[in-house]
Design an enzyme around this catalytic site. Structure first.
Site, PDB file in Angstrom:
ATOM      1  N   ASP A   1      74.751  23.577  38.476  1.00 18.32           N
ATOM      2  CA  ASP A   1      73.585  24.296  38.995  1.00 18.32           C
ATOM      3  C   ASP A   1      74.083  25.291  40.040  1.00 18.32           C
ATOM      4  O   ASP A   1      75.048  25.020  40.754  1.00 18.32           O
ATOM      5  CB  ASP A   1      72.590  23.332  39.647  1.00 18.32           C
ATOM      6  CG  ASP A   1      71.842  22.480  38.627  1.00 18.32           C
ATOM      7  OD1 ASP A   1      71.659  22.943  37.495  1.00 18.32           O
ATOM      8  OD2 ASP A   1      71.431  21.358  38.981  1.00 18.32           O
TER       9      ASP A   1
ATOM     10  N   ASP B   1      67.853  25.455  32.790  1.00 19.24           N
ATOM     11  CA  ASP B   1      66.629  24.946  33.412  1.00 19.24           C
ATOM     12  C   ASP B   1      65.528  26.005  33.363  1.00 19.24           C
ATOM     13  O   ASP B   1      64.365  25.702  33.084  1.00 19.24           O
ATOM     14  CB  ASP B   1      66.884  24.556  34.873  1.00 19.24           C
ATOM     15  CG  ASP B   1      67.892  23.439  35.021  1.00 19.24           C
ATOM     16  OD1 ASP B   1      68.034  22.627  34.096  1.00 19.24           O
ATOM     17  OD2 ASP B   1      68.550  23.385  36.075  1.00 19.24           O
TER      18      ASP B   1
END
Length: 193
Positions: A141, A155
């Site tokens: 991330d 995402d």
């Protein structure tokens, strides 16, 4: 010799464009799935080769930063000790999407399912092939917004697809493209008050 009857406005015309339309819908689906997956993997490759874990780079301060972390859990780091469960769930979601394609009849659903599959496969690739081990990998991330979870392109694709699916459902548009409207009339036997 008799002439063939000429069709009028009430004569049904055979639908010859059903197969090309289906091919177009599958192309939209596949194109978006590949785009979301490749874009996700390329950005993760860029992050892992140019940044060190924990590094934070201002992009548009204070709104946007690149902040490289590895997430073993789901959104908001929920379930960090059950990484293998998320691997199974993402694999099941990917298979379920592919099974639904035979019903596909809407360009908007093709867009939503393509984004969903691309995002699911992007994070599934991390789970399968990144450290610490096969099927237990941590997801990369790196996108940080103020007062929000750190996330990635996969995402974003998944969340975008869920928003589109919710809007399609609220509008009564089925996967096959048909429209369903809820009957808001009073139940039978009851007239207006």
């Amino acid at each position: 010799m008799t002439d063939a009857p000429t069709p009028d406005a009430t004569t049904p015309v055979p639908v010859a464009h059903a197969k090309p339309r289906r091919a177009l819908l599958l192309s939209i689906f596949a194109g978006l799935a590949v785009f979301a997956y490749v874009f996700d993997q390329l950005t993760k490759l860029w992050v892992t080769t140019t940044m060190v874990e924990g590094e934070r780079i201002p992009v548009l301060p204070p709104l946007l930063h690149w902040y490289y972390i590895r997430n073993s859990g789901a959104a908001f780091s929920i379930g960090e000790n059950v990484t293998w469960v998320f691997t199974i769930v993402m694999a099941a979601v990917s298979v379920a999407i592919l099974l639904q394609l035979r019903k596909l009849g809407s360009a908007w659903w093709a867009l939503a399912l393509g984004l969903l599959l691309g995002g699911a496969l992007g994070n599934l690739t991390d789970r399968l092939f990144r450290e610490p081990s096969f099927a237990m990998g941590h997801v990369v991330d790196f996108i940080q917004l103020p007062n929000f979870a750190i996330f990635n392109i996969a995402d974003s694709a998944v969340v975008s697809s869920v928003v589109i699916i919710c809007l399609l459902t609220l509008r009564g548009i089925s996967l096959d493209g048909s429209h369903h409207q809820k009957d808001l009339a009073a139940p039978k036997g009851q007239g207006p008050a």
